[in-house]
Design a protein around this motif. Structure first.
Motif, PDB file in Angstrom:
ATOM      1  N   ALA A  12       0.842  -1.189   0.000  1.00  0.00           N
ATOM      2  CA  ALA A  12       0.000   0.000   0.000  1.00  0.00           C
ATOM      3  C   ALA A  12       0.881   1.244   0.000  1.00  0.00           C
ATOM      4  N   ASP A  13       0.410   2.314  -0.617  1.00  0.00           N
ATOM      5  CA  ASP A  13       1.213   3.537  -0.731  1.00  0.00           C
ATOM      6  C   ASP A  13       1.349   4.271   0.586  1.00  0.00           C
ATOM      7  N   THR A  14       0.295   4.293   1.385  1.00  0.00           N
ATOM      8  CA  THR A  14       0.303   5.049   2.637  1.00  0.00           C
ATOM      9  C   THR A  14      -0.418   4.269   3.719  1.00  0.00           C
ATOM     10  N   GLY A  15      -0.117   4.627   4.954  1.00  0.00           N
ATOM     11  CA  GLY A  15      -0.871   4.091   6.071  1.00  0.00           C
ATOM     12  C   GLY A  15      -2.127   4.900   6.296  1.00  0.00           C
ATOM     13  N   SER A  16      -2.865   4.549   7.323  1.00  0.00           N
ATOM     14  CA  SER A  16      -4.153   5.221   7.554  1.00  0.00           C
ATOM     15  C   SER A  16      -4.449   5.410   9.031  1.00  0.00           C
ATOM     16  N   GLY A  17      -3.437   5.293   9.857  1.00  0.00           N
ATOM     17  CA  GLY A  17      -3.689   5.417  11.288  1.00  0.00           C
ATOM     18  C   GLY A  17      -2.479   5.954  12.013  1.00  0.00           C
ATOM     19  N   LYS A  18      -2.428   5.712  13.295  1.00  0.00           N
ATOM     20  CA  LYS A  18      -1.346   6.218  14.125  1.00  0.00           C
ATOM     21  C   LYS A  18       0.007   5.677  13.652  1.00  0.00           C
ATOM     22  N   PRO A  19       1.090   6.396  13.974  1.00  0.00           N
ATOM     23  CA  PRO A  19       2.426   5.921  13.589  1.00  0.00           C
ATOM     24  C   PRO A  19       2.795   4.617  14.286  1.00  0.00           C
ATOM     25  N   LEU A  20       3.853   4.036  13.815  1.00  0.00           N
ATOM     26  CA  LEU A  20       4.400   2.795  14.357  1.00  0.00           C
ATOM     27  C   LEU A  20       4.683   2.904  15.849  1.00  0.00           C
ATOM     28  N   ASP A  21       4.329   1.848  16.567  1.00  0.00           N
ATOM     29  CA  ASP A  21       4.740   1.688  17.962  1.00  0.00           C
ATOM     30  C   ASP A  21       5.373   0.303  18.067  1.00  0.00           C
ATOM     31  N   PRO A  22       6.703   0.211  17.928  1.00  0.00           N
ATOM     32  CA  PRO A  22       7.348  -1.106  17.904  1.00  0.00           C
ATOM     33  C   PRO A  22       7.038  -1.968  19.122  1.00  0.00           C
ATOM     34  N   LEU A  72       9.984   6.358   8.780  1.00  0.00           N
ATOM     35  CA  LEU A  72       9.260   5.192   9.274  1.00  0.00           C
ATOM     36  C   LEU A  72       8.744   5.349  10.699  1.00  0.00           C
ATOM     37  N   ARG A  73       9.403   6.120  11.520  1.00  0.00           N
ATOM     38  CA  ARG A  73       8.947   6.259  12.915  1.00  0.00           C
ATOM     39  C   ARG A  73       7.776   7.233  13.058  1.00  0.00           C
ATOM     40  N   THR A  74       7.543   8.046  12.039  1.00  0.00           N
ATOM     41  CA  THR A  74       6.458   9.036  12.141  1.00  0.00           C
ATOM     42  C   THR A  74       5.357   8.835  11.116  1.00  0.00           C
ATOM     43  N   ALA A  75       5.589   8.007  10.103  1.00  0.00           N
ATOM     44  CA  ALA A  75       4.590   7.786   9.052  1.00  0.00           C
ATOM     45  C   ALA A  75       3.376   7.044   9.598  1.00  0.00           C
ATOM     46  N   LYS A  76       2.230   7.256   8.982  1.00  0.00           N
ATOM     47  CA  LYS A  76       1.027   6.535   9.372  1.00  0.00           C
ATOM     48  C   LYS A  76       1.206   5.045   9.101  1.00  0.00           C
ATOM     49  N   ALA A  77       0.691   4.226  10.002  1.00  0.00           N
ATOM     50  CA  ALA A  77       0.813   2.774   9.893  1.00  0.00           C
ATOM     51  C   ALA A  77      -0.528   2.154   9.508  1.00  0.00           C
ATOM     52  N   LEU A  78      -0.482   0.902   9.108  1.00  0.00           N
ATOM     53  CA  LEU A  78      -1.693   0.144   8.813  1.00  0.00           C
ATOM     54  C   LEU A  78      -1.420  -1.326   9.104  1.00  0.00           C
ATOM     55  N   PRO A  79      -2.465  -2.136   9.254  1.00  0.00           N
ATOM     56  CA  PRO A  79      -2.236  -3.556   9.556  1.00  0.00           C
ATOM     57  C   PRO A  79      -1.444  -4.241   8.453  1.00  0.00           C
ATOM     58  N   ALA A  80      -0.568  -5.156   8.846  1.00  0.00           N
ATOM     59  CA  ALA A  80       0.229  -5.881   7.864  1.00  0.00           C
ATOM     60  C   ALA A  80      -0.658  -6.604   6.856  1.00  0.00           C
ATOM     61  N   GLY A  81      -1.815  -7.055   7.297  1.00  0.00           N
ATOM     62  CA  GLY A  81      -2.729  -7.732   6.390  1.00  0.00           C
ATOM     63  C   GLY A  81      -3.271  -6.835   5.296  1.00  0.00           C
ATOM     64  N   ALA A 118       9.025 -10.942  11.570  1.00  0.00           N
ATOM     65  CA  ALA A 118       7.755 -11.595  11.251  1.00  0.00           C
ATOM     66  C   ALA A 118       6.642 -10.791  11.902  1.00  0.00           C
ATOM     67  N   LEU A 119       5.489 -10.768  11.242  1.00  0.00           N
ATOM     68  CA  LEU A 119       4.355  -9.959  11.694  1.00  0.00           C
ATOM     69  C   LEU A 119       3.076 -10.776  11.658  1.00  0.00           C
ATOM     70  N   ARG A 120       2.208 -10.527  12.626  1.00  0.00           N
ATOM     71  CA  ARG A 120       0.826 -10.996  12.539  1.00  0.00           C
ATOM     72  C   ARG A 120       0.058 -10.032  11.644  1.00  0.00           C
ATOM     73  N   ASP A 123      -0.690  -6.597  13.127  1.00  0.00           N
ATOM     74  CA  ASP A 123       0.409  -5.722  13.533  1.00  0.00           C
ATOM     75  C   ASP A 123       0.429  -4.498  12.620  1.00  0.00           C
ATOM     76  N   ARG A 124       0.532  -3.316  13.206  1.00  0.00           N
ATOM     77  CA  ARG A 124       0.467  -2.081  12.434  1.00  0.00           C
ATOM     78  C   ARG A 124       1.880  -1.557  12.159  1.00  0.00           C
ATOM     79  N   VAL A 125       2.229  -1.451  10.878  1.00  0.00           N
ATOM     80  CA  VAL A 125       3.532  -0.929  10.458  1.00  0.00           C
ATOM     81  C   VAL A 125       3.321  -0.014   9.249  1.00  0.00           C
ATOM     82  N   PRO A 126       4.245   0.922   9.002  1.00  0.00           N
ATOM     83  CA  PRO A 126       4.130   1.791   7.826  1.00  0.00           C
ATOM     84  C   PRO A 126       4.693   1.104   6.583  1.00  0.00           C
ATOM     85  N   PRO A 127       4.319   1.567   5.390  1.00  0.00           N
ATOM     86  CA  PRO A 127       4.966   1.070   4.167  1.00  0.00           C
ATOM     87  C   PRO A 127       6.474   1.315   4.231  1.00  0.00           C
ATOM     88  N   TYR A 128       7.250   0.373   3.735  1.00  0.00           N
ATOM     89  CA  TYR A 128       8.713   0.438   3.826  1.00  0.00           C
ATOM     90  C   TYR A 128       9.318  -0.285   2.637  1.00  0.00           C
TER      91      TYR A 128
END
Length: 261
Positions: A12-22, A72-81, A118-120, A123-128
């Motif tokens: 996906a080009d962009t996320g749609s929610g809060k930034p990454l929280d590792p 990556l630490r400030t970009a919007k995240a989205l579920p890995a799925g 590995a991600l479930r 899990d919310r991560v930004p495009p990378y």
């Protein structure tokens, strides 16, 4: 059952929610290694772009991914799925699975990643942009980082059930099932049969694997070993042949035969 998937170059080009929280990602035992890889990638991409492009294997048309990686630490995240696209994920169709199948997907799917290990699927991560074959400065080859980090957490995630390993060859070095886990692990090879001859397929390999996973999630069964998996797939109208391991302690191989691409 644990199903191991490769990621996809398409995202996906962009996320749609809060930034990454590792700290909120699943498999918390991977947290320290994730932070190392993330810091190294951001530092690399914040420096000389030619070096970053060469390290990441980026063509001129993908230079924009370098800037994306610095954020990556400030970009919007989205579920890995929702992050990964491409043939396998298009045919898996996570978004339109029935609710019970979505619940099983959250419990059973594990997507491998060069950056995150590995991600479930939730899990919310930004495009990378960072594949498993990358050597990050100060970290080294990512498959080696994850091999050294994931052995115990992945064995625990596998539990006592079946492991269906659908990863591509780039991602298999990050974790190798051992011992009794290997005996409960099945890999899948997709063969196209035409006029009595069989050939290994590439593009449609991903499509077939996506359909297999969708069928298993929707069916709701819980095969406990490769033999039960083969039976379950046949019940779902797939043509499957079992290939026993060449020696003890190695995974089983299931050949899935397709006649139409």
């Amino acid at each position: 059952m644990l199903i191991l998937l490769p990621p996809s170059e398409g995202k996906a080009d962009t996320g749609s929610g809060k930034p990454l929280d590792p700290a909120r990602l699943s498999l918390p035992a991977l947290h320290a290694a994730r932070e190392r890889a993330l810091d190294a990638l951001i530092t690399l991409c914040g420096g000389d772009q030619d070096i970053a492009a060469e390290t990441l294997g980026l063509s001129p048309g993908l230079r924009g991914e370098i800037t994306r990686n610095t954020l990556l630490r400030t970009a919007k995240a989205l579920p890995a799925g929702s992050l990964y696209t491409g043939v396998l994920y298009d045919n898996l169709g996570l978004a339109d699975l029935p609710a019970p199948a979505k619940t099983r997907a959250r419990r059973t799917l594990l997507i491998f990643s060069g950056l995150w290990g590995a991600l479930r699927v939730d899990d919310r991560v930004p495009p990378y942009r960072c594949s498993m074959g990358v050597r990050l400065p100060g970290v080294g080859l990512l498959s080696t980082l994850w091999r050294d980090t994931m052995a115990q957490p992945l064995a625990e995630a596998a539990g006592t059930g079946l492991v269906l390993d659908l990863r591509s060859s780039l991602y298999t070095p990050a974790w190798t099932p051992r011992g009794d886990v290997a005996a409960r692990t099945a890999t899948v090879r997709v063969l196209h049969e035409r006029n009595g001859a069989r050939t290994v397929v590439s593009h449609f390999n991903k499509a077939t694997k996506g359909r297999l996973v969708r069928d298993l999630l929707t069916d709701g069964g819980n095969p406990r070993d490769p033999a039960e998996l083969a039976t379950a797939l046949r019940d779902l109208k797939h043509t499957v042949e079992q290939q026993p391991p060449a020696r003890p302690g190695r995974p089983w191989q299931l050949d899935v035969i397709v006649t139409e691409l």
